[in-house]
Write a protein that holds these residues in place. Structure first.
Motif, mmCIF file in Angstrom:
data_model
loop_
_atom_site.group_PDB
_atom_site.id
_atom_site.type_symbol
_atom_site.label_atom_id
_atom_site.label_comp_id
_atom_site.label_asym_id
_atom_site.label_seq_id
_atom_site.Cartn_x
_atom_site.Cartn_y
_atom_site.Cartn_z
ATOM 1 N N GLN A 101 17.298 -16.561 -77.407
ATOM 2 C CA GLN A 101 17.162 -16.773 -76.082
ATOM 3 C C GLN A 101 15.739 -16.538 -75.580
ATOM 4 O OE1 GLN A 101 20.400 -14.859 -74.107
ATOM 5 N NE2 GLN A 101 21.546 -16.840 -73.863
ATOM 6 N N GLN A 104 13.686 -19.190 -77.174
ATOM 7 C CA GLN A 104 13.475 -20.387 -76.280
ATOM 8 C C GLN A 104 13.009 -20.325 -75.153
ATOM 9 O OE1 GLN A 104 14.417 -23.220 -77.888
ATOM 10 N NE2 GLN A 104 14.962 -21.855 -79.596
ATOM 11 N N ASN A 105 13.065 -19.220 -74.353
ATOM 12 C CA ASN A 105 12.299 -19.109 -73.127
ATOM 13 C C ASN A 105 10.660 -19.157 -73.363
ATOM 14 O OD1 ASN A 105 14.850 -19.070 -71.717
ATOM 15 N ND2 ASN A 105 14.913 -16.882 -71.581
ATOM 16 N N THR A 108 9.691 -22.849 -74.081
ATOM 17 C CA THR A 108 9.917 -23.481 -72.714
ATOM 18 C C THR A 108 8.656 -23.070 -71.831
ATOM 19 O OG1 THR A 108 12.157 -23.703 -72.893
ATOM 20 C CG2 THR A 108 11.130 -24.068 -70.896
ATOM 21 N N ASN A 164 5.223 -16.342 -65.738
ATOM 22 C CA ASN A 164 6.552 -16.424 -66.518
ATOM 23 C C ASN A 164 6.251 -16.635 -68.113
ATOM 24 O OD1 ASN A 164 7.893 -16.604 -64.163
ATOM 25 N ND2 ASN A 164 7.901 -19.058 -63.942
ATOM 26 N N SER A 168 8.022 -14.093 -70.700
ATOM 27 C CA SER A 168 8.582 -14.370 -71.888
ATOM 28 C C SER A 168 8.236 -13.888 -73.079
ATOM 29 C CB SER A 168 8.789 -16.043 -71.828
ATOM 30 O OG SER A 168 9.227 -16.428 -70.820
#
Length: 191
Positions: A101, A104-105, A108, A164, A168
């Motif tokens: 996760q 993937q974050n 993104t 962000n 991440s």
């Protein structure tokens, strides 16, 4: 397979650790035991002659029926071992999920940073064109203010996307167990 058709099972993993030792101890509790004891005594008294005594004892304990106590102890120890293994596997799966996760974050977040950078470039160009139109008398102040507002909004989105992305990246390092001072310093590199 053997030539006569009998199957050969794969070797099983050897259990180790305190839980496996508990199972082995529970199994051994039902086995016969042999105890040896000995003693030596020397007595010298004024009223009697000195004498020596010695003793040797052998005790054999053969458990015939314990009310299935040993069976229950072995099963209980095996169940505790299986629970420990299941808990360890659950933790391993949770760690793998957290790492996936976080990755993937980060992916993104990287795309968001690129998109917001493109948005800033587009808004900068729009603001430049609106300013040129305004100076030439072809555009209004409202068009210029709208373009400047869009540029400020694009810059804010870019800053938020970078923020962000850093979070991440730190979360991925934490999930992988590699978050230390050098990793924190490496976070200063931009996407």
């Amino acid at each position: 397979m053997r030539a006569n058709g009998a199957r050969i099972s794969p070797p099983q993993k050897r259990r180790s650790g305190p839980r496996a030792a508990t199972i082995d101890a529970a199994k051994a509790a039902g086995l016969p035991t042999l105890s040896l004891s000995s003693g030596f005594n020397y007595t010298d008294s004024n009223s009697f002659d000195a004498f020596h005594t010695s003793a040797l004892g052998v005790t054999v304990n053969i458990p015939l029926f314990t009310g299935f106590n040993r069976t229950y102890q072995v099963q209980s120890a095996q169940a505790r071992l299986e629970n420990q293994i299941a808990a360890r596997n659950a933790v391993n799966l949770q760690i793998a999920l957290d790492v996936w996760q976080a990755y993937q974050n980060l992916t993104t977040g990287t795309q968001s940073v690129r998109s917001s950078a493109d948005l800033v470039a587009s808004a900068t160009e729009s603001e430049r064109v609106a300013l040129g139109r305004y100076k030439a008398g072809a555009g209004t102040v409202i068009d210029l203010l709208n373009a400047q507002s869009a540029l400020a909004s694009a810059r804010l989105q870019n800053i938020q996307a970078l923020y962000n992305w850093y979070i991440s990246k730190a979360t991925l390092a934490q999930s992988m167990g590699q978050l230390d001072l050098t990793e924190l310093n490496a976070l200063r590199s931009k996407p």
